[in-house]
Structures are given as structure tokens and as C-alpha cells.
Design a protein around this motif. Structure first.
Motif, PDB file in Angstrom:
ATOM      1  N   UNK A 191       1.057  -1.041   0.082  1.00 16.17           N
ATOM      2  CA  UNK A 191      -0.053  -0.029   0.016  1.00 16.17           C
ATOM      3  C   UNK A 191       0.925   1.413  -0.032  1.00 16.17           C
ATOM      4  N   UNK A 192       0.558   2.430  -0.760  1.00 14.58           N
ATOM      5  CA  UNK A 192       1.219   3.533  -0.800  1.00 14.58           C
ATOM      6  C   UNK A 192       1.211   4.174   0.789  1.00 14.58           C
ATOM      7  N   UNK A 193       2.284   4.651   1.222  1.00 15.66           N
ATOM      8  CA  UNK A 193       2.442   5.106   2.572  1.00 15.66           C
ATOM      9  C   UNK A 193       1.531   6.518   2.925  1.00 15.66           C
ATOM     10  N   UNK A 194       1.010   6.597   4.011  1.00 14.45           N
ATOM     11  CA  UNK A 194       0.218   7.896   4.161  1.00 14.45           C
ATOM     12  C   UNK A 194       1.202   8.794   5.121  1.00 14.45           C
ATOM     13  N   UNK A 195       0.651  10.052   5.568  1.00 11.42           N
ATOM     14  CA  UNK A 195       1.282  11.230   5.878  1.00 11.42           C
ATOM     15  C   UNK A 195       1.939  10.852   7.182  1.00 11.42           C
ATOM     16  N   UNK A 196       1.684   9.688   8.047  1.00 12.66           N
ATOM     17  CA  UNK A 196       2.387   9.641   9.400  1.00 12.66           C
ATOM     18  C   UNK A 196       2.118   8.161   9.570  1.00 12.66           C
ATOM     19  N   UNK A 197       2.785   7.613  10.760  1.00 16.24           N
ATOM     20  CA  UNK A 197       2.592   6.270  10.986  1.00 16.24           C
ATOM     21  C   UNK A 197       1.174   5.923  11.456  1.00 16.24           C
ATOM     22  N   UNK A 198       0.705   6.663  12.142  1.00 18.56           N
ATOM     23  CA  UNK A 198      -0.626   6.328  12.752  1.00 18.56           C
ATOM     24  C   UNK A 198      -1.586   6.301  11.481  1.00 18.56           C
ATOM     25  N   UNK A 199      -1.544   7.080  10.267  1.00 26.82           N
ATOM     26  CA  UNK A 199      -2.289   7.102   9.194  1.00 26.82           C
ATOM     27  C   UNK A 199      -1.948   6.096   8.282  1.00 26.82           C
ATOM     28  N   UNK A 200      -0.686   5.397   8.365  1.00 31.83           N
ATOM     29  CA  UNK A 200      -0.424   4.451   7.644  1.00 31.83           C
ATOM     30  C   UNK A 200      -0.920   3.062   8.395  1.00 31.83           C
ATOM     31  N   UNK A 201      -1.122   2.947   9.695  1.00 32.23           N
ATOM     32  CA  UNK A 201      -1.640   1.957  10.384  1.00 32.23           C
ATOM     33  C   UNK A 201      -3.137   1.988  10.106  1.00 32.23           C
ATOM     34  N   UNK A 202      -3.697   3.142  10.066  1.00 35.87           N
ATOM     35  CA  UNK A 202      -5.347   3.102   9.748  1.00 35.87           C
ATOM     36  C   UNK A 202      -5.471   2.500   8.362  1.00 35.87           C
ATOM     37  N   UNK A 203      -4.675   2.804   7.310  1.00 33.20           N
ATOM     38  CA  UNK A 203      -4.654   2.324   6.143  1.00 33.20           C
ATOM     39  C   UNK A 203      -4.616   0.499   6.064  1.00 33.20           C
ATOM     40  N   UNK A 204      -3.525   0.195   7.004  1.00 32.17           N
ATOM     41  CA  UNK A 204      -3.522  -1.154   6.919  1.00 32.17           C
ATOM     42  C   UNK A 204      -4.596  -1.779   7.771  1.00 32.17           C
ATOM     43  N   UNK A 205      -5.469  -1.276   8.920  1.00 35.69           N
ATOM     44  CA  UNK A 205      -6.306  -1.669   9.246  1.00 35.69           C
ATOM     45  C   UNK A 205      -7.705  -1.706   8.538  1.00 35.69           C
ATOM     46  N   UNK A 206      -7.775  -0.767   7.610  1.00 35.78           N
ATOM     47  CA  UNK A 206      -8.866  -0.749   6.909  1.00 35.78           C
ATOM     48  C   UNK A 206      -8.808  -2.011   5.590  1.00 35.78           C
ATOM     49  N   UNK A 207      -7.461  -2.286   5.611  1.00 35.69           N
ATOM     50  CA  UNK A 207      -7.517  -3.374   4.319  1.00 35.69           C
ATOM     51  C   UNK A 207      -7.756  -4.791   4.958  1.00 35.69           C
ATOM     52  N   UNK A 208      -7.369  -4.728   6.257  1.00 37.04           N
ATOM     53  CA  UNK A 208      -7.617  -5.923   7.080  1.00 37.04           C
ATOM     54  C   UNK A 208      -9.298  -6.000   7.399  1.00 37.04           C
ATOM     55  N   UNK A 209      -9.811  -4.760   7.838  1.00 41.49           N
ATOM     56  CA  UNK A 209     -11.315  -4.783   7.718  1.00 41.49           C
ATOM     57  C   UNK A 209     -12.005  -5.218   6.922  1.00 41.49           C
ATOM     58  N   UNK A 210     -11.564  -4.877   5.483  1.00 43.23           N
ATOM     59  CA  UNK A 210     -11.929  -5.110   4.050  1.00 43.23           C
ATOM     60  C   UNK A 210     -12.035  -6.643   3.809  1.00 43.23           C
ATOM     61  N   UNK A 211     -10.978  -7.418   4.507  1.00 46.00           N
ATOM     62  CA  UNK A 211     -10.876  -8.749   4.312  1.00 46.00           C
ATOM     63  C   UNK A 211     -11.566  -9.609   5.385  1.00 46.00           C
ATOM     64  N   UNK A 212     -12.203  -8.961   6.363  1.00 47.50           N
ATOM     65  CA  UNK A 212     -12.784  -9.451   7.152  1.00 47.50           C
ATOM     66  C   UNK A 212     -11.590 -10.152   8.438  1.00 47.50           C
ATOM     67  N   UNK A 213     -10.630  -9.459   8.585  1.00 42.78           N
ATOM     68  CA  UNK A 213      -9.411 -10.005   9.188  1.00 42.78           C
ATOM     69  C   UNK A 213      -8.903  -9.085  10.670  1.00 42.78           C
ATOM     70  N   UNK A 214      -8.549  -9.476  11.653  1.00 43.25           N
ATOM     71  CA  UNK A 214      -7.873  -8.717  12.406  1.00 43.25           C
ATOM     72  C   UNK A 214      -6.600  -8.522  11.732  1.00 43.25           C
ATOM     73  N   UNK A 215      -5.893  -7.434  12.399  1.00 43.70           N
ATOM     74  CA  UNK A 215      -4.582  -6.737  11.823  1.00 43.70           C
ATOM     75  C   UNK A 215      -3.479  -7.213  12.974  1.00 43.70           C
ATOM     76  N   UNK A 216      -2.405  -7.757  12.807  1.00 42.05           N
ATOM     77  CA  UNK A 216      -1.042  -7.830  13.453  1.00 42.05           C
ATOM     78  C   UNK A 216      -0.203  -6.694  12.725  1.00 42.05           C
TER      79      UNK A 216
END
Length: 264
Positions: free
Chosen positions: A82-107
Motif C-alpha cells: 500500500x502507498x504510505x500515508x502522511x504519518x505512522x498512525x495514518x499508515x496503520x489506519x490504512x492497513x487496518x482498513x485493508x484488514x477490515x475489508x478482508x474480514x480479518x484482524x490486523x497484527x
């Protein structure tokens, strides 16, 4: 264990980097550690545990171009990007949203964490997935970290029940976890100042922390109350998990640890 997506924050904070001049790299996580780029080590360790291809948030495309091994890995489907977002927290948000879209938890972990081992990662996953919390964070005992790395300065979270170091290990499960990420975005500039971070949760809480009267469980309860998400800490026994690479001093510490392990 619940279905899980393993995510790696693989970008870099904005601003000058001491690694570019000292190490000749365009990105900190591409620094050589005993003959292998740091991010490649992290990805290999995560891939050894992950049930599917890990997802990287970052590096940016222009930085990816300087890492042919990464392009090969992505082209083979051994990792996703995934392309990086403007900060670590926003990048973490992007990964979490990807996990949510797949019905998964995020580690979630970070690309500047080359001492993280598959064994420690798998133990954290098992312990976190076995709980009922929405968000879990891995914490290592500060005394154990200081004993293993006596000359390395680590940020300590000092509670009445003991002091701890973060390990850059997070487990986020379900929609309520997003509220904790929103809080992270609010306080991420204060990551090295736990007293100021707690002040966001209340002046009384920060005062208790500064006086040494705040327990870890009370701090987690306050965070849970503030966000509406159940938050828990997962003990991490391996002191190596508390060492990431934020500075050239950290890099020297990590390289020395690899030499002592016999890996470089």
C-alpha cells in the motif's frame, strides 16, 4: 486463532534522516544489517509466521525503485503493498482498513524492527488472539531490556506496577479498534512523552503517572473508556523485541546484537 492480516509499517517519518548521509540509503529500512537490508529481514521473519502474504504500507514508489529485491518479492505475490500515508498512525489506519475489508484482524509491526524473531512474533499473535480485547499492545519489562542492552537508551513507560518498553507489536481486531487508531493519530507526536500522552486522557491521570501512582491496568482502563475499545497489554519476554532503529546509535546497537548472535 482468528483470521489475521500481518501488516508492516515500512515508510519513514517526514524530515531529515541521519541514515541517508551515514549509510547512503534513501530510506532507513533499507540500511544493511549483516549483509541484508533491514526491511528484508523484517519481512522474512514476518513471512515465516504469517498465514498469508504480509502487507507493507510503504516504501513510496520512488524508494521501492532502489530495492530490486522488494520489487521481485511483490511481483511474486510474496507480499502486498500500500502507498504510505502522511504519518505512522495514518499508515496503520490504512492497513487496518485493508484488514477490515478482508474480514480479518490486523497484527502490526514496523520495518525498522530487525531483531524481532518469528518465535516472539508467533507468541505475541497467539497470546493476543486468545484474548477478548479489541486492541493489544506488546510490552517488554524495562529491567530485562536494560540488562540486555545496558548502553542503549530506551523509552520507559513507568507505572506503579513496574516499567515497560514498547515492542512495536500491535493486534487490532474488529471495528472498535479504529477508535484507538484515531486516538493514536491525536497523540502520535507525543510518543516519547508518556506523561503528555496521558494528559490527553486527563490531567489527573498524568499527575498520578508523574507521581508514580498510576498502574498499567488503570492506564489501559482509561484508554478503553476514552475510545470505547477494550485495550490490553501482552507481556513480551524477549528484550530484543524492544529495540527498533530510530537513530544511528540504535543501528550500532542492533548490528552489535547481530554479531553477538553470530549472524553478522
Amino acid at each position: 486463532m482468528s483470521a489475521v492480516l500481518f501488516g508492516i509499517l515500512a515508510a519513514e517519518r517526514a524530515g531529515p534522516s541521519p541514515f541517508q548521509d551515514a549509510e547512503g540509503v534513501t530510506l532507513k529500512t533499507l540500511v544493511d544489517i549483516a549483509g541484508v537490508p533491514m526491511l528484508q529481514r523484517v519481512l522474512a521473519n514476518v513471512s515465516a509466521v504469517a498465514p498469508g502474504p504480509p502487507m507493507l504500507c510503504g516504501p513510496a514508489l520512488i524508494q521501492r525503485a532502489t530495492a530490486p529485491w522488494l520489487e521481485t518479492t511483490l511481483a511474486a505475490g510474496a507480499a502486498r503493498w500500500l502507498p504510505p500515508e502522511g504519518s505512522p498512525a495514518r499508515s496503520a489506519q490504512a492497513l487496518w482498513e485493508a484488514a477490515q475489508g478482508e474480514g480479518k484482524a490486523l497484527l502490526l509491526t514496523t520495518g525498522d524492527h530487525p531483531l524481532l524473531t518469528p518465535e516472539t512474533l508467533e507468541r505475541f499473535w497467539q497470546d493476543a488472539a486468545a484474548g477478548s480485547q479489541d486492541v493489544a499492545v506488546g510490552l517488554a519489562p524495562y529491567e530485562a531490556v536494560q540488562a540486555a542492552f545496558p548502553h542503549s537508551k530506551r523509552t520507559a513507560l513507568r507505572f506503579s506496577c513496574g516499567a515497560y518498553c514498547g515492542t512495536n507489536l500491535f493486534f487490532l481486531r474488529g471495528p472498535k479498534a479504529g477508535k484507538v487508531l484515531s486516538f493514536w493519530r491525536e497523540v502520535e507526536a507525543l510518543r516519547k512523552r508518556p506523561d503528555k500522552m496521558l494528559r490527553v486522557l486527563g490531567l489527573g491521570l498524568a499527575a498520578r503517572y508523574l507521581a508514580g501512582r498510576l498502574s498499567l491496568s488503570a492506564a489501559l482502563e482509561a484508554l478503553s473508556d476514552r475510545t470505547g475499545a477494550r485495550c490490553a497489554a501482552i507481556p513480551v519476554a524477549d528484550p530484543d523485541a524492544a529495540v527498533d532503529v530510530d537513530s544511528l546509535e540504535d543501528l550500532a546497537t542492533v548490528r552489535d546484537r547481530f554479531r553477538r548472535r553470530g549472524d553478522g
